[in-house]
Design an enzyme around this catalytic site. Sequence first.
Site, PDB file in Angstrom:
ATOM      1  N   PRO A   1      24.059 -23.574 -26.209  1.00  0.00           N
ATOM      2  CA  PRO A   1      25.118 -24.317 -26.906  1.00  0.00           C
ATOM      3  C   PRO A   1      26.057 -23.414 -27.687  1.00  0.00           C
ATOM      4  O   PRO A   1      25.709 -22.315 -28.112  1.00  0.00           O
ATOM      5  CB  PRO A   1      24.345 -25.209 -27.888  1.00  0.00           C
ATOM      6  CG  PRO A   1      22.889 -25.063 -27.547  1.00  0.00           C
ATOM      7  CD  PRO A   1      22.763 -23.725 -26.888  1.00  0.00           C
TER       8      PRO A   1
ATOM      9  N   ASN B   1      12.548 -23.965 -29.011  1.00  0.00           N
ATOM     10  CA  ASN B   1      13.772 -24.257 -29.769  1.00  0.00           C
ATOM     11  C   ASN B   1      13.795 -23.538 -31.125  1.00  0.00           C
ATOM     12  O   ASN B   1      14.867 -23.279 -31.664  1.00  0.00           O
ATOM     13  CB  ASN B   1      13.861 -25.780 -29.951  1.00  0.00           C
ATOM     14  CG  ASN B   1      14.842 -26.193 -31.008  1.00  0.00           C
ATOM     15  OD1 ASN B   1      16.050 -26.095 -30.822  1.00  0.00           O
ATOM     16  ND2 ASN B   1      14.333 -26.646 -32.154  1.00  0.00           N
TER      17      ASN B   1
ATOM     18  N   ASP C   1       3.768 -21.164 -37.402  1.00  0.00           N
ATOM     19  CA  ASP C   1       4.804 -20.129 -37.487  1.00  0.00           C
ATOM     20  C   ASP C   1       4.773 -19.391 -36.153  1.00  0.00           C
ATOM     21  O   ASP C   1       3.780 -18.703 -35.849  1.00  0.00           O
ATOM     22  CB  ASP C   1       4.503 -19.187 -38.656  1.00  0.00           C
ATOM     23  CG  ASP C   1       5.624 -18.178 -38.888  1.00  0.00           C
ATOM     24  OD1 ASP C   1       6.346 -17.840 -37.918  1.00  0.00           O
ATOM     25  OD2 ASP C   1       5.783 -17.734 -40.037  1.00  0.00           O
TER      26      ASP C   1
ATOM     27  N   THR D   1      23.052 -29.733 -38.278  1.00  0.00           N
ATOM     28  CA  THR D   1      21.701 -29.161 -38.334  1.00  0.00           C
ATOM     29  C   THR D   1      21.668 -28.199 -39.535  1.00  0.00           C
ATOM     30  O   THR D   1      22.670 -28.034 -40.235  1.00  0.00           O
ATOM     31  CB  THR D   1      21.348 -28.386 -37.043  1.00  0.00           C
ATOM     32  OG1 THR D   1      22.002 -27.115 -37.063  1.00  0.00           O
ATOM     33  CG2 THR D   1      21.768 -29.160 -35.787  1.00  0.00           C
ATOM     34  N   GLU D   2      20.561 -27.511 -39.707  1.00  0.00           N
ATOM     35  CA  GLU D   2      20.469 -26.565 -40.826  1.00  0.00           C
ATOM     36  C   GLU D   2      20.863 -25.146 -40.418  1.00  0.00           C
ATOM     37  O   GLU D   2      20.713 -24.208 -41.196  1.00  0.00           O
ATOM     38  CB  GLU D   2      19.043 -26.573 -41.383  1.00  0.00           C
ATOM     39  CG  GLU D   2      18.674 -27.901 -42.007  1.00  0.00           C
ATOM     40  CD  GLU D   2      17.261 -27.939 -42.539  1.00  0.00           C
ATOM     41  OE1 GLU D   2      16.465 -27.025 -42.259  1.00  0.00           O
ATOM     42  OE2 GLU D   2      16.952 -28.909 -43.248  1.00  0.00           O
TER      43      GLU D   2
ATOM     44  N   PHE E   1      18.104 -29.716 -33.803  1.00  0.00           N
ATOM     45  CA  PHE E   1      17.879 -30.005 -32.378  1.00  0.00           C
ATOM     46  C   PHE E   1      16.454 -30.515 -32.147  1.00  0.00           C
ATOM     47  O   PHE E   1      16.237 -31.418 -31.326  1.00  0.00           O
ATOM     48  CB  PHE E   1      18.041 -28.739 -31.517  1.00  0.00           C
ATOM     49  CG  PHE E   1      19.414 -28.137 -31.487  1.00  0.00           C
ATOM     50  CD1 PHE E   1      20.488 -28.706 -32.160  1.00  0.00           C
ATOM     51  CD2 PHE E   1      19.636 -26.965 -30.767  1.00  0.00           C
ATOM     52  CE1 PHE E   1      21.753 -28.121 -32.113  1.00  0.00           C
ATOM     53  CE2 PHE E   1      20.888 -26.377 -30.713  1.00  0.00           C
ATOM     54  CZ  PHE E   1      21.950 -26.950 -31.396  1.00  0.00           C
TER      55      PHE E   1
ATOM     56  N   TYR F   1      21.761 -11.501 -33.925  1.00  0.00           N
ATOM     57  CA  TYR F   1      21.548 -12.887 -33.477  1.00  0.00           C
ATOM     58  C   TYR F   1      21.959 -13.042 -32.008  1.00  0.00           C
ATOM     59  O   TYR F   1      21.195 -13.535 -31.175  1.00  0.00           O
ATOM     60  CB  TYR F   1      22.325 -13.883 -34.349  1.00  0.00           C
ATOM     61  CG  TYR F   1      22.188 -15.299 -33.825  1.00  0.00           C
ATOM     62  CD1 TYR F   1      20.967 -15.961 -33.888  1.00  0.00           C
ATOM     63  CD2 TYR F   1      23.265 -15.965 -33.233  1.00  0.00           C
ATOM     64  CE1 TYR F   1      20.813 -17.248 -33.372  1.00  0.00           C
ATOM     65  CE2 TYR F   1      23.125 -17.252 -32.725  1.00  0.00           C
ATOM     66  CZ  TYR F   1      21.902 -17.888 -32.802  1.00  0.00           C
ATOM     67  OH  TYR F   1      21.743 -19.154 -32.281  1.00  0.00           O
TER      68      TYR F   1
HETATM   69  P1  NDP Z   1      17.866 -25.689 -37.624  1.00  0.00           P
HETATM   70  O1  NDP Z   1      17.916 -24.620 -38.663  1.00  0.00           O
HETATM   71  O2  NDP Z   1      18.268 -27.076 -38.008  1.00  0.00           O
HETATM   72  O3  NDP Z   1      16.402 -25.743 -36.988  1.00  0.00           O
HETATM   73  C1  NDP Z   1      15.683 -24.571 -36.710  1.00  0.00           C
HETATM   74  C2  NDP Z   1      14.227 -24.923 -36.515  1.00  0.00           C
HETATM   75  O4  NDP Z   1      13.503 -23.704 -36.233  1.00  0.00           O
HETATM   76  C3  NDP Z   1      13.602 -25.554 -37.744  1.00  0.00           C
HETATM   77  O5  NDP Z   1      12.820 -26.661 -37.351  1.00  0.00           O
HETATM   78  C4  NDP Z   1      12.675 -24.450 -38.295  1.00  0.00           C
HETATM   79  O6  NDP Z   1      11.523 -25.055 -38.856  1.00  0.00           O
HETATM   80  C5  NDP Z   1      12.319 -23.712 -36.999  1.00  0.00           C
HETATM   81  N1  NDP Z   1      11.830 -22.364 -37.254  1.00  0.00           N
HETATM   82  C6  NDP Z   1      12.501 -21.314 -37.800  1.00  0.00           C
HETATM   83  N2  NDP Z   1      11.673 -20.261 -37.911  1.00  0.00           N
HETATM   84  C7  NDP Z   1      10.473 -20.657 -37.420  1.00  0.00           C
HETATM   85  C8  NDP Z   1       9.220 -20.026 -37.279  1.00  0.00           C
HETATM   86  N3  NDP Z   1       9.015 -18.739 -37.650  1.00  0.00           N
HETATM   87  N4  NDP Z   1       8.178 -20.714 -36.736  1.00  0.00           N
HETATM   88  C9  NDP Z   1       8.368 -21.994 -36.357  1.00  0.00           C
HETATM   89  N5  NDP Z   1       9.523 -22.663 -36.474  1.00  0.00           N
HETATM   90  C10 NDP Z   1      10.562 -21.981 -36.998  1.00  0.00           C
HETATM   91  O7  NDP Z   1      18.769 -25.148 -36.410  1.00  0.00           O
HETATM   92  P2  NDP Z   1      19.257 -25.841 -35.041  1.00  0.00           P
HETATM   93  O8  NDP Z   1      18.505 -27.082 -34.777  1.00  0.00           O
HETATM   94  O9  NDP Z   1      20.727 -25.876 -35.073  1.00  0.00           O
HETATM   95  O10 NDP Z   1      18.841 -24.696 -34.016  1.00  0.00           O
HETATM   96  C11 NDP Z   1      17.765 -24.815 -33.096  1.00  0.00           C
HETATM   97  C12 NDP Z   1      17.872 -23.691 -32.070  1.00  0.00           C
HETATM   98  O11 NDP Z   1      19.120 -23.788 -31.398  1.00  0.00           O
HETATM   99  C13 NDP Z   1      17.822 -22.287 -32.638  1.00  0.00           C
HETATM  100  O12 NDP Z   1      17.096 -21.474 -31.747  1.00  0.00           O
HETATM  101  C14 NDP Z   1      19.274 -21.858 -32.702  1.00  0.00           C
HETATM  102  O13 NDP Z   1      19.425 -20.462 -32.621  1.00  0.00           O
HETATM  103  C15 NDP Z   1      19.818 -22.550 -31.471  1.00  0.00           C
HETATM  104  N6  NDP Z   1      21.254 -22.813 -31.469  1.00  0.00           N
HETATM  105  C16 NDP Z   1      21.855 -23.509 -32.472  1.00  0.00           C
HETATM  106  C17 NDP Z   1      23.220 -23.752 -32.436  1.00  0.00           C
HETATM  107  C18 NDP Z   1      23.980 -24.457 -33.506  1.00  0.00           C
HETATM  108  O14 NDP Z   1      25.224 -24.310 -33.575  1.00  0.00           O
HETATM  109  N7  NDP Z   1      23.331 -25.252 -34.365  1.00  0.00           N
HETATM  110  C19 NDP Z   1      24.024 -23.329 -31.278  1.00  0.00           C
HETATM  111  C20 NDP Z   1      23.285 -22.587 -30.295  1.00  0.00           C
HETATM  112  C21 NDP Z   1      21.949 -22.375 -30.374  1.00  0.00           C
HETATM  113  P3  NDP Z   1      10.725 -24.529 -40.135  1.00  0.00           P
HETATM  114  O15 NDP Z   1      11.720 -23.887 -41.059  1.00  0.00           O
HETATM  115  O16 NDP Z   1      10.110 -25.793 -40.683  1.00  0.00           O
HETATM  116  O17 NDP Z   1       9.726 -23.584 -39.570  1.00  0.00           O
HETATM  117  C1  8X3 Z   2      24.897 -20.764 -32.529  1.00  0.00           C
HETATM  118  C2  8X3 Z   2      26.311 -20.793 -32.028  1.00  0.00           C
HETATM  119  O1  8X3 Z   2      28.565 -19.624 -32.177  1.00  0.00           O
HETATM  120  O2  8X3 Z   2      27.341 -20.020 -34.263  1.00  0.00           O
HETATM  121  O3  8X3 Z   2      24.089 -20.071 -31.659  1.00  0.00           O
HETATM  122  O4  8X3 Z   2      26.599 -18.319 -32.728  1.00  0.00           O
HETATM  123  S1  8X3 Z   2      27.229 -19.623 -32.840  1.00  0.00           S
END
Ligand code: NDP
Ligand code: 8X3
Length: 255
Positions: free
Chosen positions: A182, A86, A59, A188-189, A17, A152
């Site tokens: 969402p 995010n 971090d 994404t990862e 995201f 979570y």
């Molecule tokens: P990704 O794993 O692709 O991205 C997560 C990001 O968070 C990475 O850039 C990572 O960067 C960063 N991050 C993790 N820990 C830290 C830290 N301690 N300090 C700074 N940065 C950190 O996941 P998404 O893009 O899918 O998710 C983004 C957000 O959206 C999250 O909060 C997730 O919970 C939420 N979300 C995601 C959904 C999905 O289905 N994908 C649905 C609903 C919500 P780095 O490791 O380089 O620090």
């Molecule tokens: C990420 C969506 O349904 O995998 O927050 O928990 S779900």
Amino acid sequence: MTSRQKTVFITGASSGFGIAIARRFAAEGFRVIVAARRAARLEVLAAELGPSSLPLELDVRDREAVGHAIRTLPHEFSDIDVLINNAGLALGLEPAHRAELDDWDQMVDTNCKGLTYCTRAILPGMVSRGRGHVINLGSVAGTYPYPGGNTYGATKAFVRQFSLNLRSDLHGTGVRVTCIEPGMCGGTEFSTVRFEGDKRKAEAVYTGMQSLEARDIAESVHWVTSQPPHVNVHTIEIMPTDQSFAPFLVHRQHA
Ligand code: NDP
Ligand code: 8X3
């Protein structure tokens, strides 16, 4: 007269995201601060986005580092108009009685505490300028329970309620707050991190259905900021059309 170039601060901008949101706001002419732990990825993104971007290795769990980073931003990036909290993660999908406490700690430290550190560091500037927008990434997991969602989901419930409480505290300041929640989003990862790098397990989560994509989320995030200043969108809950609800489970005694 040209309008002032606005600045957006995005955490978790090394992946998923965060990258999509950074691209969306850069395309709208914003100055973009991209923060995460993996600095090399941020450098690549900043090179793509151009001179109006600033990579920031951070971090969000490190309270001192967050405060220091905000206090020492280059002058042209220091007036933050939009904060997008995010950065976040899910670790594991085990039931509570088998889950790893270290995983729970990391989720709370990142998704809850890190989000509050960034917010607390950036809010005073917004309030003093009488404008700003805090956008938090919650999740449907913060409202609807599912097996293995335990901590979570609870962290995302925190994000949802913290966002609403911010609205109360910021009453009359002109600063807006939105929680974007969402459902399943592939590409994404997120699931790779949840399953400790097991890509096959991660891909299986999204097999045979059309999940949301990161750019769908970026669009929602940008849309809420593009509303006129008198409009505050509290919450956007967004799921793929292919995802909906399950019935309650009933455990029955068998004779
Ligand atoms: P990704 O794993 O692709 O991205 C997560 C990001 O968070 C990475 O850039 C990572 O960067 C960063 N991050 C993790 N820990 C830290 C830290 N301690 N300090 C700074 N940065 C950190 O996941 P998404 O893009 O899918 O998710 C983004 C957000 O959206 C999250 O909060 C997730 O919970 C939420 N979300 C995601 C959904 C999905 O289905 N994908 C649905 C609903 C919500 P780095 O490791 O380089 O620090
Ligand atoms: C990420 C969506 O349904 O995998 O927050 O928990 S779900």
